[in-house]
Design an enzyme around this catalytic site. Structure first.
Site, PDB file in Angstrom:
ATOM      1  N   SER A  96       0.827  -1.201   0.000  1.00 27.82           N
ATOM      2  CA  SER A  96       0.000   0.000   0.000  1.00 27.82           C
ATOM      3  C   SER A  96       0.867   1.259   0.000  1.00 27.82           C
ATOM      4  CB  SER A  96      -0.970  -0.044   1.182  1.00 27.82           C
ATOM      5  OG  SER A  96      -2.039   0.840   0.999  1.00 27.82           O
ATOM      6  N   ASP A 130      -5.764  -3.847  -2.240  1.00 25.23           N
ATOM      7  CA  ASP A 130      -4.685  -3.451  -1.342  1.00 25.23           C
ATOM      8  C   ASP A 130      -3.901  -4.638  -0.772  1.00 25.23           C
ATOM      9  OD1 ASP A 130      -3.423  -2.493   1.260  1.00 25.23           O
ATOM     10  OD2 ASP A 130      -4.297  -0.622   0.542  1.00 25.23           O
TER      11      ASP A 130
END
Length: 293
Positions: free
Chosen positions: A40, A154
């Site tokens: 991320s 993610d």
């Protein structure tokens, strides 16, 4: 000879700005970053550093105010997310062009999550920005990457601190930056942030956007909204997964940043977070050296 480091940068939204300060202090302390893995926001900062463009990225990030951040949020009516994230990546691409991961000066790995096949997707070659875009696709917030019959979201969903994905070399030191730690919030602040508050600039910006981005009010349990509930829940989940991951894969050094340091989209606090990263890294290294001696 400098001590080589295999650096792992964890997920955590705007708290990941602290990764910049960590990198700065590690280099200042005489370490050499030999490889990076990131999830991320950790993938974003890792990609930027591996590209040799950390100075430009830090300058851009520290000049964002709350209005700039809001203007970079490209809302969409998609049922798979409410933000496309094209605007912010296009801004970063202005000074960091796309390139193949395998051509970077140091080994870099980004981690995303393959929802359909229920497993990690590890990027160690191919398009740098495709890897980054997939790694930052926060479920229900940022639209996923859909290609080749996979849906990527993610990396923090399965691996918020990808300690098992960083390239290792003989004699290196494994360093993990965890920005989802459940510890009290650090109180460091930069001069620029203090001056902004003193001059009323930050206060005016917050007031202007108050009706669009309501401030968190943890004291009033009845006022918690959908967005805050979702982000707080996600943050707690990441914190627990990170803790378990590090117990299974103990690094040589863990730099812990409080999950209370800022909200997931508080990128206007970048300078403050970078300073926190510097200070905590300095203290962590000092404590480790004192313990060894």
């Amino acid at each position: 000879m400098k001590q080589k480091i295999a650096l792992v940068l964890g997920s955590g939204g705007a708290r990941g700005s602290a990764h910049i300060g960590v990198i700065r202090e590690l280099i200042n302390q005489g370490y050499e970053i030999n490889s990076i893995s990131g999830s991320s926001m950790g993938a974003v900062v890792g990609a930027v550093y591996a590209s040799g463009k950390l100075d430009e990225f830090e300058d851009w990030l520290c000049n964002l105010d709350r209005i700039n951040v809001f203007n970079l949020i490209d809302f969409t009516l998609s049922t798979k997310g409410i933000i496309k994230a094209d605007k912010v990546l296009n801004e970063i691409k202005k000074f960091i062009p796309d390139q193949n991961i395998e051509d970077l000066p140091i080994p870099f790995t980004a981690v995303a999550t393959d929802i359909l096949n229920k497993k990690e997707k590890v990027f160690s070659s191919g398009s740098l920005w495709e890897a980054v875009r997939a790694s930052i696709a926060i479920p229900m917030l940022i639209t996923p990457v859909i290609s080749d019959n996979v849906i990527l979201v993610d990396g923090g969903v399965l691996n918020p601190v990808p300690v098992n994905r960083v390239a290792r070399s003989n004699g290196d030191m494994l360093v993990v930056v965890n920005v989802n730690t459940q510890i009290p919030m650090h109180k460091y602040k930069t001069i620029a942030t203090k001056n902004a508050e003193k001059n009323g600039w930050l206060k005016k910006a917050k007031e202007k956007l108050a009706h669009l981005v309501p401030a968190n009010n943890n004291d009033n349990k009845e006022s918690i909204g959908f967005f805050q509930l979702m982000t707080d829940t996600t943050s707690l989940m990441l914190s627990q997964i990170s803790k378990l991951t590090l117990e299974l894969n103990p690094p040589d050094l863990v730099i812990n940043i409080s999950r209370q340091s800022c909200g997931i989209f508080d990128f206007h606090k970048a300078e403050e977070l970078i300073n926190i990263g510097r200070q905590i890294t300095k203290e962590t290294i000092k404590n480790k050296n004192n313990h060894v001696s």
